[in-house]
Write a protein that holds these residues in place. Sequence first.
Motif, PDB file in Angstrom:
ATOM      1  N   PHE A 264       0.835  -1.211   0.000  1.00 46.19           N
ATOM      2  CA  PHE A 264       0.000   0.000   0.000  1.00 46.19           C
ATOM      3  C   PHE A 264       0.871   1.264   0.000  1.00 46.19           C
ATOM      4  O   PHE A 264       0.572   2.226  -0.728  1.00 46.19           O
ATOM      5  CB  PHE A 264      -0.962   0.016   1.194  1.00 46.19           C
ATOM      6  CG  PHE A 264      -1.747   1.299   1.261  1.00 46.19           C
ATOM      7  CD1 PHE A 264      -2.815   1.527   0.410  1.00 46.19           C
ATOM      8  CD2 PHE A 264      -1.373   2.312   2.143  1.00 46.19           C
ATOM      9  CE1 PHE A 264      -3.512   2.733   0.429  1.00 46.19           C
ATOM     10  CE2 PHE A 264      -2.061   3.521   2.168  1.00 46.19           C
ATOM     11  CZ  PHE A 264      -3.136   3.736   1.306  1.00 46.19           C
ATOM     12  N   CYS A 265       1.912   1.283   0.808  1.00 50.54           N
ATOM     13  CA  CYS A 265       2.795   2.472   0.880  1.00 50.54           C
ATOM     14  C   CYS A 265       3.296   2.851  -0.517  1.00 50.54           C
ATOM     15  O   CYS A 265       3.307   4.029  -0.890  1.00 50.54           O
ATOM     16  CB  CYS A 265       4.002   2.213   1.786  1.00 50.54           C
ATOM     17  SG  CYS A 265       3.597   2.117   3.538  1.00 50.54           S
ATOM     18  N   VAL A 266       3.717   1.846  -1.280  1.00 59.66           N
ATOM     19  CA  VAL A 266       4.244   2.120  -2.627  1.00 59.66           C
ATOM     20  C   VAL A 266       3.148   2.721  -3.508  1.00 59.66           C
ATOM     21  O   VAL A 266       3.352   3.742  -4.186  1.00 59.66           O
ATOM     22  CB  VAL A 266       4.791   0.821  -3.283  1.00 59.66           C
ATOM     23  CG1 VAL A 266       5.301   1.112  -4.693  1.00 59.66           C
ATOM     24  CG2 VAL A 266       5.881   0.190  -2.422  1.00 59.66           C
ATOM     25  N   LEU A 267       1.972   2.096  -3.483  1.00 59.93           N
ATOM     26  CA  LEU A 267       0.889   2.535  -4.375  1.00 59.93           C
ATOM     27  C   LEU A 267       0.368   3.918  -3.983  1.00 59.93           C
ATOM     28  O   LEU A 267       0.105   4.759  -4.842  1.00 59.93           O
ATOM     29  CB  LEU A 267      -0.240   1.496  -4.362  1.00 59.93           C
ATOM     30  CG  LEU A 267       0.183   0.109  -4.878  1.00 59.93           C
ATOM     31  CD1 LEU A 267      -0.937  -0.900  -4.687  1.00 59.93           C
ATOM     32  CD2 LEU A 267       0.595   0.177  -6.351  1.00 59.93           C
ATOM     33  N   HIS A 268       0.259   4.139  -2.683  1.00 62.78           N
ATOM     34  CA  HIS A 268      -0.252   5.422  -2.184  1.00 62.78           C
ATOM     35  C   HIS A 268       0.697   6.567  -2.542  1.00 62.78           C
ATOM     36  O   HIS A 268       0.258   7.695  -2.750  1.00 62.78           O
ATOM     37  CB  HIS A 268      -0.415   5.316  -0.666  1.00 62.78           C
ATOM     38  CG  HIS A 268      -1.027   6.515  -0.017  1.00 62.78           C
ATOM     39  ND1 HIS A 268      -2.355   6.859  -0.180  1.00 62.78           N
ATOM     40  CD2 HIS A 268      -0.506   7.459   0.803  1.00 62.78           C
ATOM     41  CE1 HIS A 268      -2.613   7.960   0.502  1.00 62.78           C
ATOM     42  NE2 HIS A 268      -1.508   8.348   1.109  1.00 62.78           N
ATOM     43  N   TYR A 289       6.784   7.823   4.032  1.00 65.57           N
ATOM     44  CA  TYR A 289       5.427   7.418   4.434  1.00 65.57           C
ATOM     45  C   TYR A 289       5.476   6.121   5.253  1.00 65.57           C
ATOM     46  O   TYR A 289       4.778   5.985   6.263  1.00 65.57           O
ATOM     47  CB  TYR A 289       4.563   7.237   3.179  1.00 65.57           C
ATOM     48  CG  TYR A 289       3.105   7.031   3.485  1.00 65.57           C
ATOM     49  CD1 TYR A 289       2.286   8.111   3.803  1.00 65.57           C
ATOM     50  CD2 TYR A 289       2.527   5.756   3.462  1.00 65.57           C
ATOM     51  CE1 TYR A 289       0.939   7.929   4.096  1.00 65.57           C
ATOM     52  CE2 TYR A 289       1.187   5.563   3.747  1.00 65.57           C
ATOM     53  CZ  TYR A 289       0.399   6.650   4.064  1.00 65.57           C
ATOM     54  OH  TYR A 289      -0.931   6.468   4.359  1.00 65.57           O
ATOM     55  N   SER A 290       6.326   5.188   4.849  1.00 64.18           N
ATOM     56  CA  SER A 290       6.459   3.912   5.585  1.00 64.18           C
ATOM     57  C   SER A 290       6.905   4.171   7.026  1.00 64.18           C
ATOM     58  O   SER A 290       6.421   3.514   7.959  1.00 64.18           O
ATOM     59  CB  SER A 290       7.495   2.991   4.922  1.00 64.18           C
ATOM     60  OG  SER A 290       7.210   2.797   3.568  1.00 64.18           O
ATOM     61  N   LEU A 291       7.821   5.100   7.202  1.00 66.97           N
ATOM     62  CA  LEU A 291       8.314   5.395   8.561  1.00 66.97           C
ATOM     63  C   LEU A 291       7.225   6.054   9.401  1.00 66.97           C
ATOM     64  O   LEU A 291       7.108   5.796  10.606  1.00 66.97           O
ATOM     65  CB  LEU A 291       9.538   6.313   8.524  1.00 66.97           C
ATOM     66  CG  LEU A 291      10.761   5.886   7.709  1.00 66.97           C
ATOM     67  CD1 LEU A 291      11.971   6.721   8.100  1.00 66.97           C
ATOM     68  CD2 LEU A 291      11.090   4.430   7.850  1.00 66.97           C
ATOM     69  N   ALA A 292       6.417   6.895   8.763  1.00 66.69           N
ATOM     70  CA  ALA A 292       5.382   7.625   9.509  1.00 66.69           C
ATOM     71  C   ALA A 292       4.271   6.709  10.023  1.00 66.69           C
ATOM     72  O   ALA A 292       3.483   7.122  10.875  1.00 66.69           O
ATOM     73  CB  ALA A 292       4.791   8.726   8.631  1.00 66.69           C
ATOM     74  N   LEU A 293       4.209   5.484   9.526  1.00 61.61           N
ATOM     75  CA  LEU A 293       3.201   4.544  10.028  1.00 61.61           C
ATOM     76  C   LEU A 293       3.564   4.017  11.414  1.00 61.61           C
ATOM     77  O   LEU A 293       2.716   3.473  12.126  1.00 61.61           O
ATOM     78  CB  LEU A 293       3.033   3.351   9.071  1.00 61.61           C
ATOM     79  CG  LEU A 293       2.460   3.638   7.684  1.00 61.61           C
ATOM     80  CD1 LEU A 293       2.348   2.350   6.889  1.00 61.61           C
ATOM     81  CD2 LEU A 293       1.101   4.315   7.786  1.00 61.61           C
ATOM     82  N   GLY A 294       4.837   4.135  11.786  1.00 63.35           N
ATOM     83  CA  GLY A 294       5.279   3.597  13.067  1.00 63.35           C
ATOM     84  C   GLY A 294       5.250   2.071  13.056  1.00 63.35           C
ATOM     85  O   GLY A 294       5.102   1.435  12.015  1.00 63.35           O
ATOM     86  N   GLY A 295       5.395   1.465  14.228  1.00 63.25           N
ATOM     87  CA  GLY A 295       5.394  -0.011  14.317  1.00 63.25           C
ATOM     88  C   GLY A 295       6.677  -0.598  13.763  1.00 63.25           C
ATOM     89  O   GLY A 295       7.782  -0.155  14.102  1.00 63.25           O
ATOM     90  N   ASP A 296       6.535  -1.576  12.883  1.00 60.74           N
ATOM     91  CA  ASP A 296       7.720  -2.287  12.368  1.00 60.74           C
ATOM     92  C   ASP A 296       8.323  -1.516  11.190  1.00 60.74           C
ATOM     93  O   ASP A 296       8.359  -1.992  10.050  1.00 60.74           O
ATOM     94  CB  ASP A 296       7.329  -3.706  11.961  1.00 60.74           C
ATOM     95  CG  ASP A 296       8.553  -4.589  11.807  1.00 60.74           C
ATOM     96  OD1 ASP A 296       9.688  -4.089  11.986  1.00 60.74           O
ATOM     97  OD2 ASP A 296       8.383  -5.783  11.518  1.00 60.74           O
TER      98      ASP A 296
END
Length: 349
Positions: A264-268, A289-296
Motif C-alpha cells: 500500500f505504501c508504494v501505491l499510495h 510514508y512507511s516510517l510515519a506509520l510507526g510499528g515495524d
Amino acid sequence: GAPASLSRFRGALVAAVLGDCVGGEFEGAEEVPMESVLQHLSNLDDETKGNGILEYSDDTAMARCVVQSLLTRAGFDEQDMARRFAKEYSMSPGRGYGSGVIQVLKKLSSPQLSDVYQPAKDQFNGRGSFGNGGAMRAAPFALAFPEPADVKRCACQGAMLTHSCSLGYNGAVLQALAVHLSLQGAIDKPQQFISRLITEMEEVEDNKETRNDARILKEAEKPFCERLHRVRDLMDRSTVSIEEVISELGNGIAALHSVPTAIFCVLHCLQPRECLPANYGGLERTIAYSLALGGDTDTIACMAGAIAGAHYGIEAIPQSWIRCCEGAEDADTDAEWLHVLYWRPSQGG
Ligand code: F2R
Ligand code: MG
Ligand code: MG
C-alpha cells in the motif's frame, strides 16, 4: 525504464537496505510524527548534522545471506542458505533479530542437524512463526529468477527455513511477487498490479495448510487475499489517514500486518501527497510514508523500498542516503551480479 533493467535491480536492492537502515530509528514506536521522519531524512542530506553511518539490521543481514547463497550456488540451495543464516547470526547476533527466530538460527548451526526445515517447524509449539522475517528477505528471489513459478517456489522454501506457518511463508511469496511484477513495470498500471497480486495469491493460498492456519488464527480463509482487497479499497479512496491505514492493514511484526501495508505504501505514494515535501520523488515519498506509520518501520520500509526501488530504479535514490547507510554500496554491487544471474540463458531453482 525497460522491464528488468539493471537500474531496476539496483534500485530494488539498494532501496531495501535504505528502508531498513533509516527505518531502524523508529522501529517499535507507536506514533511517529511526520516532522520527525522528515527531520531524520533531512539529516541524511546534511553532513554537519549527520547521523554517521546508519547500521542495517536483521532484515538486511539475512537478505545478504540470501543474495550470497543464490549467487554462489547459481540458484536455490536450502543447505547453503541455512548455513549462511546460522553463520551470520553467530558472527553478528546483535542486529535486532526476532526473539523466536534466534532459536532456529542457533539450531541451524548444529552439525548434527539432518533436516534444515525442522527447527522452523518446532517453533511456537509446532505452529511455526507467522513473523515477517521470511518476507523481509524475499526480494532477492525476484531478482534471481525470471519465471514467476520459480520466484514463488524459492521465496516460499527460503522463508520456510525459519517460518513454517503459512501466514509467514505466504507473506514472503507475496513480497517476492510484488518485487517481481514491479521489476516488469507493472506498477505503471496500479489497478492491474493489485489485481494480478490478488489472482496470484488466490492460487498460493488455495490449500489446506493455509485454511488450517487461518482458522486457528481466526483470520479470513485466504488472509493475504483479503488484505489485498483492503489495499485496493484504500487505493480507491481520495483521502486516507495514517490511522485508517494502520487499523485496516496493520504495521506490526506479523507478515500479514506488514507485507500488504508495504505494498500500500508504494501505491499510495505514486502521486505527490500533501503531508510529504513537494520536492520528494516517489521513492523518497514511499520511504518517508512507511516510517510515519510507526510499528515495524525498518521492515515495512525495507519491503516497500524493494518494491518501489524496482519501479523507480537506482536514479531515484538520493546519493546522500546511499552514503549514510551501511551495506548500500554492497547491495549495488550485488544487484549487478543478480542481474547477470537473472538474464542467464537457462537456469533452474
Ligand atoms: N525483532 C525485531 N524488533 C524487535 C526489537 C529489536 C530491538 N531493536 C533489539 O535489538 O532488541 N525486529 C526484527 O524482527 C522482525 C522479524 O521477525 P521474525 O524473523 O519473523 O522473528 P520471529 O521471532 O519468528 O517472529 C517475530 C515475533 O512474532 C511473534 N510470533 C510469530 N509467530 C508466532 C506464533 N505462531 N505465535 C505467537 N507469536 C508469534 C512472536 O512475538 C515473535 O517473536 C522484523 O521486524 C525484524 O526487523
Ligand atoms: Mg530489523
Ligand atoms: Mg523490523
